[in-house]
Write an enzyme that holds these catalytic residues in place. Structure first.
Site, PDB file in Angstrom:
ATOM      1  NE  ARG A  99      -4.373  14.896  29.592  1.00 41.46           N
ATOM      2  CZ  ARG A  99      -3.804  13.737  29.963  1.00 41.46           C
ATOM      3  NH1 ARG A  99      -4.096  13.197  31.128  1.00 41.46           N
ATOM      4  NH2 ARG A  99      -2.958  13.111  29.176  1.00 41.46           N
ATOM      5  CG  HIS A 126      -3.360  11.078  24.242  1.00 38.97           C
ATOM      6  ND1 HIS A 126      -2.625  12.241  24.374  1.00 38.97           N
ATOM      7  CD2 HIS A 126      -3.079  10.351  25.368  1.00 38.97           C
ATOM      8  CE1 HIS A 126      -1.952  12.217  25.512  1.00 38.97           C
ATOM      9  NE2 HIS A 126      -2.206  11.083  26.127  1.00 38.97           N
ATOM     10  CD  GLN A 129       0.524   7.573  25.203  1.00 37.16           C
ATOM     11  OE1 GLN A 129       0.360   8.329  26.141  1.00 37.16           O
ATOM     12  NE2 GLN A 129       1.448   6.635  25.204  1.00 37.16           N
ATOM     13  CG  ASP A 221      -6.669   3.839  26.666  1.00 37.91           C
ATOM     14  OD1 ASP A 221      -6.321   4.003  27.853  1.00 37.91           O
ATOM     15  OD2 ASP A 221      -7.192   4.757  25.979  1.00 37.91           O
ATOM     16  NE  ARG A 288       3.041  11.297  25.823  1.00 38.85           N
ATOM     17  CZ  ARG A 288       1.972  11.634  26.551  1.00 38.85           C
ATOM     18  NH1 ARG A 288       1.399  10.752  27.341  1.00 38.85           N
ATOM     19  NH2 ARG A 288       1.433  12.843  26.463  1.00 38.85           N
TER      20      ARG A 288
HETATM   21  N1   CP Z   1      -0.667   8.519  28.817  1.00 36.96           N
HETATM   22  C1   CP Z   1      -0.965   9.682  29.387  1.00 36.96           C
HETATM   23  O1   CP Z   1      -1.330  10.659  28.728  1.00 36.96           O
HETATM   24  O2   CP Z   1      -0.830   9.699  30.734  1.00 36.96           O
HETATM   25  P1   CP Z   1      -1.305  10.846  31.715  1.00 36.96           P
HETATM   26  O3   CP Z   1      -2.812  10.802  31.760  1.00 36.96           O
HETATM   27  O4   CP Z   1      -0.692  10.485  33.039  1.00 36.96           O
HETATM   28  O5   CP Z   1      -0.829  12.166  31.202  1.00 36.96           O
HETATM   29  N1  NVA Z   2      -8.295   6.881  27.179  1.00 36.72           N
HETATM   30  C1  NVA Z   2      -7.646   7.342  28.375  1.00 36.72           C
HETATM   31  C2  NVA Z   2      -6.242   7.750  28.058  1.00 36.72           C
HETATM   32  C3  NVA Z   2      -5.448   8.258  29.229  1.00 36.72           C
HETATM   33  C4  NVA Z   2      -4.066   8.681  28.857  1.00 36.72           C
HETATM   34  C5  NVA Z   2      -8.427   8.498  28.950  1.00 36.72           C
HETATM   35  O1  NVA Z   2      -8.884   9.360  28.192  1.00 36.72           O
HETATM   36  O2  NVA Z   2      -8.616   8.528  30.166  1.00 36.72           O
END
Ligand code: CP
Ligand code: NVA
Length: 300
Positions: A99, A126, A129, A221, A288
């Site tokens: 990440r 992402h 997701q 989101d 997930r």
């Molecule tokens: N949706 C998602 O990626 O959640 P987290 O940020 O908790 O990993």
């Molecule tokens: N758009 C959000 C998604 C989190 C899973 C972020 O990047 O914080």
């Protein structure tokens, strides 16, 4: 597939195969030893609940193990180049999931790594997701064919991967309801990153009530992604895009509410919607885990 950085790394058939196998494994074989003696290294530059836990448990339930690496615990980019870290991790782990603050970091990691890289969220996309989202829709609606998805709010990393999936002709149609200001921000971001995406298969609009009336899925989101600074002018601009009972009542009777989570119940969605009967957010979060298993096994 050498790496999984974007949905566009998968063909349409590969996307559907991963999702369908995940649905089958979820029911018939949630635990196995298919990843015995295999290891997954996970690097996090940003916080995570779902991505971290689902990957950790996915490899564990397949008989393998994971190592969690916070960015500050590594020499990454400080005493050691990304390339040297990538090559070192490749000596120990069979797959690396990261990440990252910057998609460029993931691309560099993929360039130097000798093992596959999975994108666990970047500033651009992402993709894990999106597979879990589509899996959830298939489980509830039976198929993606003819499903109308209406996205509300800024075109975030999550929305970008959904657009990528729409470009893969998976059977659903996608409408992005987004203020013009945020549409421009998205195009500027793509330009700054030297990226291109086709919007030929997507309707990009400010709120379009006719499309809302056709929606089978309402998806949103957080308005402020990790690292963004909250701003009252932006909140005011986005307030009409907040998903509340009124918007849900304009959609089809059996429509689903979806959200990648984490959610802000005083901004992009009201508590009565996210905690209500049409909400599938926990189902989506659970999936997930099942998608991560298929991704891990695809690489092994
Ligand atoms: N949706 C998602 O990626 O959640 P987290 O940020 O908790 O990993
Ligand atoms: N758009 C959000 C998604 C989190 C899973 C972020 O990047 O914080």
């Amino acid at each position: 597939m050498k790496n999984f950085l974007n949905i566009s790394d998968l063909s349409s058939d590969e996307c559907l195969r991963i999702i369908k196998t995940a649905i089958d494994r979820k029911i018939n074989k949630p635990h196995s030893n298919e990843a015995k003696n295999k290891s997954l290294a996970m690097i996090f530059e940003k916080n995570s609940t779902r991505t971290r836990i689902s990957f950790e448990l996915a490899i564990k339930q397949l008989g393998g193990l994971s190592i969690m690496l916070e960015k500050d615990q590594l020499h990454l980019g400080k005493r050691e180049t990304l390339a040297d870290t990538a090559k070192t991790l490749s000596q120990y782990a069979d797959i690396i999931m990261m990440r990252s603050n910057s998609h460029q970091t993931l691309e560099n990691l993929a360039k130097y790594s000798e093992v596959p890289i999975i994108n666990g969220l970047s500033d651009l996309s992402h993709p894990c997701q999106t597979l879990a989202t589509l899996m959830t829709i298939i489980e509830i609606k039976g198929s993606l064919d003819g499903v109308n998805i209406s996205w509300f709010g800024p075109i975030s990393n999550v929305a970008h991967s959904l657009i990528d999936a729409a470009n893969n002709d998976l059977g659903f149609t996608l409408t992005i309801h987004c203020p013009k200001y945020y549409q421009d921000i998205y195009f500027q971001k793509l330009n700054d990153m030297n990226k291109k995406i086709s919007l030929d298969k997507v309707s990009l609009t400010e709120i379009d009530e006719k499309k809302v009336a056709l929606a089978d899925v309402i998806y949103t989101d957080t308005w402020f992604s990790m690292g963004d600074i909250e701003d009252s002018t932006k909140i005011e601009m986005l307030t009409p895009y907040s998903i509340n009972k009124n918007i849900m009542s304009m959609t089809k009777k059996e429509s689903m509410f979806m959200h990648c989570l984490p959610a802000n119940r005083s901004q992009e969605v009201s508590a009565e919607v996210i905690d209500g009967e049409q909400s599938y957010v926990w189902h989506e979060a659970q999936n997930r885990l099942h998608i991560q298993k298929e991704l891990i096994l695809s690489f092994l």
